[in-house]
Design a protein around this motif. Structure first.
Motif, PDB file in Angstrom:
ATOM      1  N   ALA A 101       0.923  -1.253  -0.073  1.00 32.87           N
ATOM      2  CA  ALA A 101       0.090   0.045   0.019  1.00 32.87           C
ATOM      3  C   ALA A 101       0.842   1.121  -0.128  1.00 32.87           C
ATOM      4  O   ALA A 101       1.965   1.209   0.370  1.00 32.87           O
ATOM      5  N   VAL A 102       0.187   2.225  -0.539  1.00 33.95           N
ATOM      6  CA  VAL A 102       1.085   3.637  -0.751  1.00 33.95           C
ATOM      7  C   VAL A 102       0.322   4.545   0.032  1.00 33.95           C
ATOM      8  O   VAL A 102      -0.865   4.834  -0.003  1.00 33.95           O
ATOM      9  N   HIS A 103       1.027   5.540   1.119  1.00 33.40           N
ATOM     10  CA  HIS A 103       0.690   6.554   1.923  1.00 33.40           C
ATOM     11  C   HIS A 103       1.471   7.678   1.626  1.00 33.40           C
ATOM     12  O   HIS A 103       2.672   7.506   2.193  1.00 33.40           O
ATOM     13  N   GLN A 104       1.063   8.840   1.131  1.00 31.54           N
ATOM     14  CA  GLN A 104       2.128   9.995   0.843  1.00 31.54           C
ATOM     15  C   GLN A 104       3.349   9.326   0.150  1.00 31.54           C
ATOM     16  O   GLN A 104       3.290   8.662  -0.750  1.00 31.54           O
ATOM     17  N   LEU A 106       5.420   7.042   1.473  1.00 29.78           N
ATOM     18  CA  LEU A 106       5.762   5.849   1.977  1.00 29.78           C
ATOM     19  C   LEU A 106       5.258   4.558   1.203  1.00 29.78           C
ATOM     20  O   LEU A 106       4.102   4.840   0.868  1.00 29.78           O
ATOM     21  N   LEU A 107       5.897   3.810   0.922  1.00 25.50           N
ATOM     22  CA  LEU A 107       5.432   2.457   0.535  1.00 25.50           C
ATOM     23  C   LEU A 107       5.457   1.461   1.662  1.00 25.50           C
ATOM     24  O   LEU A 107       6.460   1.171   2.285  1.00 25.50           O
ATOM     25  N   TYR A 108       4.324   0.778   2.103  1.00 26.22           N
ATOM     26  CA  TYR A 108       4.049  -0.273   2.970  1.00 26.22           C
ATOM     27  C   TYR A 108       4.107  -1.773   2.339  1.00 26.22           C
ATOM     28  O   TYR A 108       3.250  -1.851   1.199  1.00 26.22           O
ATOM     29  N   ILE A 115       5.958  -6.093   8.444  1.00 22.17           N
ATOM     30  CA  ILE A 115       5.629  -5.047   7.468  1.00 22.17           C
ATOM     31  C   ILE A 115       6.931  -4.006   7.322  1.00 22.17           C
ATOM     32  O   ILE A 115       7.396  -3.425   8.431  1.00 22.17           O
ATOM     33  N   ASN A 116       7.478  -4.045   6.084  1.00 20.74           N
ATOM     34  CA  ASN A 116       8.437  -3.033   5.703  1.00 20.74           C
ATOM     35  C   ASN A 116       7.971  -1.553   5.325  1.00 20.74           C
ATOM     36  O   ASN A 116       7.101  -1.766   4.373  1.00 20.74           O
ATOM     37  N   VAL A 117       8.577  -0.432   5.544  1.00 23.01           N
ATOM     38  CA  VAL A 117       8.344   0.707   5.140  1.00 23.01           C
ATOM     39  C   VAL A 117       9.294   1.216   4.581  1.00 23.01           C
ATOM     40  O   VAL A 117      10.460   1.664   5.088  1.00 23.01           O
ATOM     41  N   TYR A 118       8.999   1.701   3.109  1.00 20.00           N
ATOM     42  CA  TYR A 118      10.184   2.497   2.480  1.00 20.00           C
ATOM     43  C   TYR A 118       9.840   3.710   2.042  1.00 20.00           C
ATOM     44  O   TYR A 118       8.656   4.207   1.736  1.00 20.00           O
ATOM     45  N   THR A 122      14.335   7.448  -1.627  1.00 15.40           N
ATOM     46  CA  THR A 122      15.379   6.656  -1.567  1.00 15.40           C
ATOM     47  C   THR A 122      15.491   5.305  -1.939  1.00 15.40           C
ATOM     48  O   THR A 122      16.421   4.462  -1.996  1.00 15.40           O
ATOM     49  N   TRP A 123      14.412   4.741  -1.444  1.00 16.56           N
ATOM     50  CA  TRP A 123      13.824   3.249  -1.288  1.00 16.56           C
ATOM     51  C   TRP A 123      14.769   2.381  -0.543  1.00 16.56           C
ATOM     52  O   TRP A 123      14.846   1.689  -0.517  1.00 16.56           O
ATOM     53  N   THR A 124      14.989   3.204   0.639  1.00 15.00           N
ATOM     54  CA  THR A 124      15.595   2.847   1.803  1.00 15.00           C
ATOM     55  C   THR A 124      14.434   2.274   2.902  1.00 15.00           C
ATOM     56  O   THR A 124      13.332   2.986   2.898  1.00 15.00           O
ATOM     57  N   VAL A 125      14.687   1.470   3.713  1.00 15.04           N
ATOM     58  CA  VAL A 125      13.835   1.044   4.742  1.00 15.04           C
ATOM     59  C   VAL A 125      13.865   1.852   5.975  1.00 15.04           C
ATOM     60  O   VAL A 125      15.025   1.995   6.564  1.00 15.04           O
ATOM     61  N   LEU A 126      12.556   2.608   6.108  1.00 13.92           N
ATOM     62  CA  LEU A 126      12.620   3.352   7.008  1.00 13.92           C
ATOM     63  C   LEU A 126      12.194   2.836   8.496  1.00 13.92           C
ATOM     64  O   LEU A 126      12.562   3.131   9.586  1.00 13.92           O
TER      65      LEU A 126
END
Length: 430
Positions: A101-104, A106-108, A115-118, A122-126
């Motif tokens: 899912a996408v929110h603003q 962030l990609l979940y 659950i990873n948040v990118y 930058t496509w880094t894991v936050l």
């Protein structure tokens, strides 16, 4: 026999004894993309997008429903698409991607229970959350409402998370909440039979929660327990529960006017809404055309068109009749040669993911028919989940995110254009 998953059905459909299906062509549209992490191709709508329909498996499954993917000659010269895979994300450990899912910005992405948040720049894991709770089972759906993140799980629960300023996710509560349980547990009338010799509160799901969607302060959840539940976003209480189907529910979608659509393994789509002066949701219509389990639903922006995908390999297109408020099937989009697992609509584009490991992008023409603008290839296993965002209205750029059982998330950039000269048109057709 109860069917919960596309896996069992797609296996039986692919070997259906009722018709000796021939091997269909893999592509209906020319495409040059490869399976490497960074690929690109250009695709134009042409007669090849429907030239081999007679050999397509889904046509034999639903022969009475006409095909819609034939664009008029005028439209053929006006639309083109290019796509490129800009990156592949590979969460570790490598597990099937259940939902994204996408929110603003962030990609979940959920793989199993994690659950990873990118960061989409930058496509880094936050952040990685729910990674310590393997007992929750796989994550089935993710949605957003009032600054909170809602996740649906295999263990029958919905979890509510709060995003902190440091981009961390803290568990806020679990639905149904403790307070909601306490206020209802005393009265026997609040309990329902979920199976023999077992009762649960009617506010509790009794099986995996498979879908979540949000509209106008309400959260709608569906489950393999055959029920649709409605939750108030303000106080997180369950306000209503509906026995919606005769088999597991796999998909849910809601339109801007509040109509709720549920798709089930019982092959039906049901429409739910509040009638005039009614406080509760009631059954408005049952849509029956699919020949196997319904796996995915998507609505056009204005809610006038419903798309449904099933294990019968077809995407059915439903439209509202002028004389009525319910949907009727107008045709089918064919091209995938295995089960349709996910659908998403962004503006005038429909994206479909399939067990055939591809993603197709469709666009409606001026004559009401659809063209397959692109086939996104590269996954090594079925495409289970999709998300998409329109990045640039002026240039027609759309970011598409596909998650697969191969454990990878591919990020695609799809650009729409209208050739302005015969030279440009020829370039797109190369």
């Amino acid at each position: 026999m109860r069917v919960r998953s596309w896996l069992a059905i797609s296996t039986t459909t692919a070997n259906d004894s009722t018709a000796p299906f021939p091997k269909s062509q893999k592509h209906l549209v020319p495409d040059t993309s490869s399976s490497s992490d960074i690929t690109g191709s250009y695709t134009s709508i042409s007669d090849s997008s429907y030239s081999s329909l007679q050999s397509n498996l889904s046509l034999q499954t639903l022969p009475s429903i006409p095909s819609l993917q034939k664009i008029s000659p005028e439209d053929t010269a006006n639309f083109s698409a290019s796509h490129v895979c800009i990156t592949s994300l590979k969460p570790r450990p490598k597990l099937p991607i259940g939902c994204i899912a996408v929110h603003q910005n962030l990609l979940y992405a959920a793989s199993a229970h994690e659950i990873n948040v990118y960061d989409r720049t930058t496509w880094t894991v936050l952040d990685t959350f729910n990674n310590d709770d393997s007992s929750s089972g796989s994550v089935k759906s993710i949605t957003f409402c009032n600054g909170k993140i809602f996740t649906a799980h295999q263990d029958c629960k919905i979890r509510v998370w709060q995003l902190t300023p440091s981009k961390r996710h803290n568990l806020k509560t679990t639905l149904p909440t403790v307070n909601d349980r306490l206020r209802r547990c005393i009265l026997p009338k609040n309990y329902v039979n979920v199976r023999r010799h077992r009762k649960k509160l009617w506010i509790e799901h009794a099986d995996a929660v498979t879908g979540l969607t949000v509209n106008n302060g309400l959260i709608f959840s569906v489950s393999w327990d055959k029920s649709l539940k409605i939750w108030q976003a303000s106080d997180l209480r369950c306000s209503e529960s509906v026995k919606a189907h005769e088999d597991a529910i796999n998909a849910v979608a809601v339109s801007a006017d509040g109509a709720v659509y549920t798709g089930s393994a019982d092959k039906r789509i049901r429409v739910w809404a509040k009638a005039f002066n009614e406080k509760r949701y009631g059954l408005m219509a049952t849509l029956e055309k699919h020949k196997s389990a319904v796996n995915a639903l998507a609505l056009s922006d204005d809610g006038s068109v419903l798309f449904s995908g099933a294990c019968d390999r077809s995407i059915l297109v439903w439209e509202k009749e002028d004389s009525a408020n319910h949907m009727v099937v107008t045709g089918a989009l064919r091209g995938h040669n295995k089960a349709i697992l996910c659908l998403i609509n962004v503006s005038d584009l429909l994206m479909s993911g399939s067990a055939d490991q591809t993603v197709r992008i469709w666009q409606r023409g001026n004559d009401g028919r659809y063209g397959c603008l692109a086939i996104l290839e590269g996954h090594m296993k079925p495409v289970k989940t999709l998300a998409a965002v329109r990045e640039d209205d002026q240039n027609g750029t759309v970011s598409v995110f596909s998650g697969s059982l191969d454990g990878e998330i591919k990020v695609w950039q799809v650009s729409m254009s209208k050739p302005s000269s015969p030279l440009d048109l020829q370039k797109w057709k190369l």
